[in-house]
Design a protein around this motif. Structure first.
Motif, PDB file in Angstrom:
ATOM      1  N   GLY A 127      -3.264   2.222  -0.977  1.00  0.00           N
ATOM      2  CA  GLY A 127      -2.568   3.552  -0.861  1.00  0.00           C
ATOM      3  C   GLY A 127      -3.373   4.434  -0.279  1.00  0.00           C
ATOM      4  O   GLY A 127      -4.740   4.664  -0.107  1.00  0.00           O
TER       5      GLY A 127
ATOM      6  N   GLN B 141       6.298   5.939  -0.245  1.00  0.00           N
ATOM      7  CA  GLN B 141       5.067   5.572  -0.373  1.00  0.00           C
ATOM      8  C   GLN B 141       4.596   4.779   0.540  1.00  0.00           C
ATOM      9  O   GLN B 141       5.361   3.788   0.770  1.00  0.00           O
ATOM     10  CB  GLN B 141       4.781   4.743  -1.897  1.00  0.00           C
ATOM     11  CG  GLN B 141       3.240   4.538  -1.976  1.00  0.00           C
ATOM     12  CD  GLN B 141       3.014   3.907  -3.469  1.00  0.00           C
ATOM     13  OE1 GLN B 141       4.195   3.614  -4.203  1.00  0.00           O
ATOM     14  NE2 GLN B 141       1.974   3.760  -3.861  1.00  0.00           N
TER      15      GLN B 141
ATOM     16  N   LEU C 257       1.925   1.901   2.288  1.00  0.00           N
ATOM     17  CA  LEU C 257       0.670   1.053   1.828  1.00  0.00           C
ATOM     18  C   LEU C 257       0.347   0.462   2.975  1.00  0.00           C
ATOM     19  O   LEU C 257       1.099   0.173   4.156  1.00  0.00           O
ATOM     20  CB  LEU C 257       1.159   0.101   0.679  1.00  0.00           C
ATOM     21  CG  LEU C 257       1.759   0.727  -0.601  1.00  0.00           C
ATOM     22  CD1 LEU C 257       1.620  -0.600  -1.663  1.00  0.00           C
ATOM     23  CD2 LEU C 257       0.571   1.721  -1.124  1.00  0.00           C
TER      24      LEU C 257
END
Length: 291
Positions: free
Chosen positions: A260, A248, A250
């Motif tokens: 995000g 992920q 960010l």
């Protein structure tokens, strides 16, 4: 947007021990976490402002506090929430009042590598790059003097260092020896697309993600631009991989928004490389992932 807190965004880091992203707000003197650890607030007040941080092998945080490096204990669940007071470790360039710590991260061996900026109006290139460890202390890296050190990042194997002068027009690279704090073969990696280099990270495919002029730019390992990402509401301040499998990405905004990527941008990205923890006193050396 995932959350908006505070007044300013700064260095974004993934805390693998507590499974959250952390970032200091240098304007509001807060240290934030998302998602907030169980039974803990998202923000904790700091007694001093910080703009640079790293997570430590003991569970503490290392903070860049103006001209000083300091260590602070994070509050634990069930304990009263008190302002963070850092234990000062070292003062940087004490005889030069114009400089302040401007950027930094751990190398792949658990040392903290950082740089300073000239905060005076003259904007002379008097900033330097350093490596700090509790084993060797403070060691200056033989890199060119800068107006403002920025874009410090390391290749997955730790043998290449990236850096920039935020007042100049290029991202630089060099060969890096963590044990000896030696740098050689300094050369240009790529030119900046936007003026003003900021934070940088490297993913598992050796793509460099560089904040410049409030825009996030992705380069391949040869310095070719792959994509540019801008936020609609604020300038980009920092970026970090984290989450399960480091998949992920960010983005932290300059006004405290945490974002995000939309699915069409996130799909197919290489996973991130976890930050090595800063090895502080009383902690054993932690194996470094070379993936």
């Amino acid at each position: 947007m995932l959350i908006r807190v505070g007044q300013a965004g700064c260095a974004l880091r993934w805390d693998a021990m507590r499974q959250c992203w952390r970032w200091p707000d240098p304007v509001g003197s807060q240290l934030y976490a998302w998602p907030a650890p169980p039974a803990m607030p998202s923000g904790v007040r700091m007694l001093e402002s910080a703009c640079v941080m790293a997570c430590c092998s003991s569970g503490r945080v290392l903070l860049g506090l103006g001209k000083r490096l300091g260590m602070a204990d994070l509050p634990q669940p069930g304990q009263p929430i008190r302002p963070l007071q850092a234990q000062v470790l070292i003062t940087i360039d004490a005889a030069e009042p114009r400089t302040s710590i401007s950027d930094g991260c751990t190398d792949r061996d658990g040392n903290f590598v950082f740089g300073t900026a000239n905060t005076a109006q003259d904007q002379r290139p008097i900033g330097s790059f350093y490596q700090y460890s509790q084993r060797h202390g403070l060691r200056r890296l033989a890199l060119p003097a800068v107006v403002k050190a920025a874009a410090i990042a390391f290749s997955p194997d730790g043998r290449r260092m990236y850096f920039a002068d935020a007042a100049r027009g290029a991202l630089m690279q060099c060969d890096y020896d963590a044990e000896r704090a030696k740098v050689v073969n300094v050369k240009t990696f790529s030119t900046l697309l936007e003026p003003g280099a900021g934070a940088a990270i490297v993913d598992s495919k050796e793509n460099l993600w560089s904040v410049q002029g409030g825009v996030l730019v992705q380069y391949d390992s040869h310095g070719q631009v792959l994509r540019q990402i801008a936020l609609a509401r604020e300038a980009v301040a920092s970026v970090a991989f984290g989450g399960a499998g480091m998949r992920q990405l960010l983005v932290l905004g300059a006004q405290g928004g945490l974002y995000g990527l939309p699915p069409d941008l996130a799909q197919g990205l290489a996973r991130g490389v976890p930050d090595s923890l800063f090895i502080d006193s009383g902690s054993a050396s932690i194996p470094v992932s070379r993936t």
